[in-house]
Design a protein around this motif. Structure first.
Motif, PDB file in Angstrom:
ATOM      1  N   LEU A  43     -31.896  68.859 -11.997  1.00  0.00           N
ATOM      2  CA  LEU A  43     -32.087  69.110 -13.549  1.00  0.00           C
ATOM      3  C   LEU A  43     -33.596  69.155 -14.009  1.00  0.00           C
ATOM      4  O   LEU A  43     -33.799  69.773 -15.216  1.00  0.00           O
ATOM      5  CB  LEU A  43     -31.756  67.773 -14.122  1.00  0.00           C
ATOM      6  N   ALA A  44     -34.536  68.794 -13.157  1.00  0.00           N
ATOM      7  CA  ALA A  44     -36.054  68.772 -13.476  1.00  0.00           C
ATOM      8  C   ALA A  44     -36.801  69.222 -12.269  1.00  0.00           C
ATOM      9  O   ALA A  44     -36.325  68.991 -11.150  1.00  0.00           O
ATOM     10  CB  ALA A  44     -36.402  67.690 -14.185  1.00  0.00           C
ATOM     11  N   ARG A  45     -37.919  69.490 -12.510  1.00  0.00           N
ATOM     12  CA  ARG A  45     -39.002  69.884 -11.648  1.00  0.00           C
ATOM     13  C   ARG A  45     -39.964  68.792 -11.491  1.00  0.00           C
ATOM     14  O   ARG A  45     -40.558  68.211 -12.534  1.00  0.00           O
ATOM     15  CB  ARG A  45     -39.990  71.076 -11.761  1.00  0.00           C
ATOM     16  N   TYR A  46     -40.118  68.153 -10.354  1.00  0.00           N
ATOM     17  CA  TYR A  46     -40.834  66.898 -10.005  1.00  0.00           C
ATOM     18  C   TYR A  46     -41.918  67.251  -9.047  1.00  0.00           C
ATOM     19  O   TYR A  46     -42.159  68.050  -8.338  1.00  0.00           O
ATOM     20  CB  TYR A  46     -40.005  65.937  -9.192  1.00  0.00           C
ATOM     21  N   ALA A  47     -43.102  66.623  -9.290  1.00  0.00           N
ATOM     22  CA  ALA A  47     -44.454  66.705  -8.696  1.00  0.00           C
ATOM     23  C   ALA A  47     -44.368  65.745  -7.519  1.00  0.00           C
ATOM     24  O   ALA A  47     -44.983  66.130  -6.291  1.00  0.00           O
ATOM     25  CB  ALA A  47     -45.583  66.288  -9.433  1.00  0.00           C
ATOM     26  N   LEU A  48     -43.551  64.701  -7.431  1.00  0.00           N
ATOM     27  CA  LEU A  48     -43.634  63.866  -6.393  1.00  0.00           C
ATOM     28  C   LEU A  48     -42.077  62.896  -6.501  1.00  0.00           C
ATOM     29  O   LEU A  48     -41.703  62.681  -7.663  1.00  0.00           O
ATOM     30  CB  LEU A  48     -44.791  62.754  -6.493  1.00  0.00           C
ATOM     31  N   VAL A  49     -41.801  62.428  -5.305  1.00  0.00           N
ATOM     32  CA  VAL A  49     -40.379  61.636  -5.298  1.00  0.00           C
ATOM     33  C   VAL A  49     -40.847  60.394  -4.533  1.00  0.00           C
ATOM     34  O   VAL A  49     -41.259  60.386  -3.326  1.00  0.00           O
ATOM     35  CB  VAL A  49     -39.393  62.479  -4.421  1.00  0.00           C
ATOM     36  N   LEU A  50     -40.620  59.204  -5.024  1.00  0.00           N
ATOM     37  CA  LEU A  50     -40.420  58.023  -4.600  1.00  0.00           C
ATOM     38  C   LEU A  50     -38.964  57.704  -4.043  1.00  0.00           C
ATOM     39  O   LEU A  50     -38.024  57.590  -5.081  1.00  0.00           O
ATOM     40  CB  LEU A  50     -40.994  56.899  -5.426  1.00  0.00           C
ATOM     41  N   LEU A  51     -38.937  57.465  -2.878  1.00  0.00           N
ATOM     42  CA  LEU A  51     -37.549  57.119  -2.344  1.00  0.00           C
ATOM     43  C   LEU A  51     -37.162  55.944  -1.570  1.00  0.00           C
ATOM     44  O   LEU A  51     -37.903  55.810  -0.620  1.00  0.00           O
ATOM     45  CB  LEU A  51     -37.125  58.635  -1.360  1.00  0.00           C
ATOM     46  N   LEU A 156     -45.194  71.213 -24.889  1.00  0.00           N
ATOM     47  CA  LEU A 156     -45.503  71.730 -23.635  1.00  0.00           C
ATOM     48  C   LEU A 156     -44.490  71.826 -22.754  1.00  0.00           C
ATOM     49  O   LEU A 156     -44.210  72.912 -21.960  1.00  0.00           O
ATOM     50  CB  LEU A 156     -46.840  71.005 -23.171  1.00  0.00           C
ATOM     51  N   LEU A 157     -43.800  70.676 -22.594  1.00  0.00           N
ATOM     52  CA  LEU A 157     -42.671  70.435 -21.692  1.00  0.00           C
ATOM     53  C   LEU A 157     -41.461  71.313 -22.132  1.00  0.00           C
ATOM     54  O   LEU A 157     -40.844  72.317 -21.242  1.00  0.00           O
ATOM     55  CB  LEU A 157     -42.023  69.147 -21.428  1.00  0.00           C
ATOM     56  N   ALA A 158     -41.416  71.578 -23.389  1.00  0.00           N
ATOM     57  CA  ALA A 158     -40.177  72.711 -23.709  1.00  0.00           C
ATOM     58  C   ALA A 158     -40.548  73.995 -23.533  1.00  0.00           C
ATOM     59  O   ALA A 158     -40.028  74.906 -23.135  1.00  0.00           O
ATOM     60  CB  ALA A 158     -40.225  72.360 -25.245  1.00  0.00           C
ATOM     61  N   LEU A 159     -42.112  74.083 -23.971  1.00  0.00           N
ATOM     62  CA  LEU A 159     -42.619  75.830 -23.484  1.00  0.00           C
ATOM     63  C   LEU A 159     -42.402  76.070 -22.160  1.00  0.00           C
ATOM     64  O   LEU A 159     -42.060  77.173 -21.716  1.00  0.00           O
ATOM     65  CB  LEU A 159     -43.989  75.831 -24.152  1.00  0.00           C
ATOM     66  N   GLU A 160     -42.836  75.150 -21.214  1.00  0.00           N
ATOM     67  CA  GLU A 160     -42.588  75.358 -19.779  1.00  0.00           C
ATOM     68  C   GLU A 160     -41.193  75.704 -19.447  1.00  0.00           C
ATOM     69  O   GLU A 160     -41.060  76.696 -18.638  1.00  0.00           O
ATOM     70  CB  GLU A 160     -43.067  74.161 -18.945  1.00  0.00           C
ATOM     71  N   ALA A 161     -40.253  74.995 -19.838  1.00  0.00           N
ATOM     72  CA  ALA A 161     -38.736  75.098 -19.621  1.00  0.00           C
ATOM     73  C   ALA A 161     -38.607  76.636 -20.175  1.00  0.00           C
ATOM     74  O   ALA A 161     -37.994  77.260 -19.427  1.00  0.00           O
ATOM     75  CB  ALA A 161     -37.797  74.325 -20.157  1.00  0.00           C
ATOM     76  N   LEU A 162     -39.016  77.080 -21.096  1.00  0.00           N
ATOM     77  CA  LEU A 162     -38.712  78.349 -22.033  1.00  0.00           C
ATOM     78  C   LEU A 162     -39.125  79.477 -21.217  1.00  0.00           C
ATOM     79  O   LEU A 162     -38.660  80.610 -20.825  1.00  0.00           O
ATOM     80  CB  LEU A 162     -39.006  78.285 -23.465  1.00  0.00           C
ATOM     81  N   ALA A 178     -35.519  68.648 -19.387  1.00  0.00           N
ATOM     82  CA  ALA A 178     -36.950  69.045 -19.180  1.00  0.00           C
ATOM     83  C   ALA A 178     -38.151  68.480 -19.991  1.00  0.00           C
ATOM     84  O   ALA A 178     -39.033  68.061 -19.367  1.00  0.00           O
ATOM     85  CB  ALA A 178     -37.035  70.482 -19.195  1.00  0.00           C
ATOM     86  N   VAL A 179     -37.414  67.914 -21.267  1.00  0.00           N
ATOM     87  CA  VAL A 179     -38.333  67.401 -22.264  1.00  0.00           C
ATOM     88  C   VAL A 179     -38.474  66.210 -22.357  1.00  0.00           C
ATOM     89  O   VAL A 179     -39.472  65.316 -22.568  1.00  0.00           O
ATOM     90  CB  VAL A 179     -37.917  68.082 -23.602  1.00  0.00           C
ATOM     91  N   TYR A 180     -37.141  65.132 -21.888  1.00  0.00           N
ATOM     92  CA  TYR A 180     -37.021  63.974 -21.957  1.00  0.00           C
ATOM     93  C   TYR A 180     -37.003  63.134 -20.641  1.00  0.00           C
ATOM     94  O   TYR A 180     -36.469  63.691 -19.607  1.00  0.00           O
ATOM     95  CB  TYR A 180     -35.927  63.450 -23.122  1.00  0.00           C
ATOM     96  N   GLY A 181     -37.553  61.952 -20.314  1.00  0.00           N
ATOM     97  CA  GLY A 181     -37.187  61.053 -19.402  1.00  0.00           C
ATOM     98  C   GLY A 181     -35.490  61.036 -19.359  1.00  0.00           C
ATOM     99  O   GLY A 181     -35.040  61.096 -20.328  1.00  0.00           O
TER     100      GLY A 181
END
Length: 224
Positions: A43-51, A156-162, A178-181
């Motif tokens: 669903l989204a692009r992540y910079a880092l994953v805590l697992l 900014l998050l909306a523009l990035e997705a678009l 993309a815009v919300y947690g």
């Protein structure tokens, strides 16, 4: 804003960890199982994953191939109670970038997150251009004819997705993701309000792009 995925099945632990990370200015999404994490990773692009490893439907290590496929370049830090040497070796050999055992201090976790984000990973994404708008994906910065355009976080998050899908329709569900947690309470017209303000900002600075609504589907960014 840097987005982090936390995969942790213990609600209280997840709340505390997410709260500490958010205080440092990160956007945190949470998943409590392997299945939920698989869905979230799409669903989204992540910079880092805590697992975490001990999840109700399997070992968190099983998620590493999907993380690498859907989140190229994103470091993975294991957060787990499995603290034997063999466990750490297995986790690192499976592809994790770091391995932190519970219990741990919040300051140490934040230091490891910052260190992981500083490491060179995949080649940085090339800036995207549409009209006179240039979006630097690595720095998350926007320029119009070389002049910086400062936007609010959700704009900014909306523009990035678009801009990632310029000239194509982006469905509402994808924009909301993309815009919300994932744990944010989203009011019915909230996304439309952000898009409306973003459209006005782009028009005011003559960005050479237009955001078109697609009835009952979503929005599309096009050069104008």
């Amino acid at each position: 804003m840097t987005r982090i995925l936390l995969v942790e099945d213990e609600p209280e632990m997840a709340r505390l960890v997410a709260g500490n990370i958010a205080k440092d200015g990160f956007l945190v999404d949470q998943a409590g199982s392997c299945d939920a994490a698989r869905l979230t990773l799409q669903l989204a692009r992540y910079a880092l994953v805590l697992l975490d490893r001990r999840l109700p439907d399997g070992d968190g290590l099983s998620l590493l191939p999907m993380v690498r496929a859907t989140q190229p370049g994103a470091p993975v830090i294991m957060l787990t109670a499995l603290d034997q040497l063999d466990d750490k070796v297995r986790g690192l050999d499976a592809g994790a970038d770091d391995y932190l055992t519970k219990p741990y201090f919040a300051d140490e976790l934040m230091a490891r997150i910052r260190a992981a984000l500083r490491r060179p990973g995949a080649e940085p994404a090339a800036p995207l251009q549409c009209g006179r708008l240039r979006f630097d994906m690595a720095r998350r910065e926007v320029e119009i004819d070389g002049q910086p355009l400062v936007l609010k976080r959700r704009e900014l998050l909306a523009l990035e997705a678009l801009v990632r899908r310029a000239e194509r329709v982006v469905q509402r569900d994808a924009l909301v993701a993309a815009v919300y947690g994932l744990d944010d309470e989203v009011q019915p017209k909230a996304l439309d309000s952000h898009i409306s303000r973003l459209r006005k900002r782009l028009s005011d600075c003559n960005a050479g792009v237009t955001i078109h609504p697609v009835r009952n589907v979503g929005y599309m960014l096009k050069a104008s």
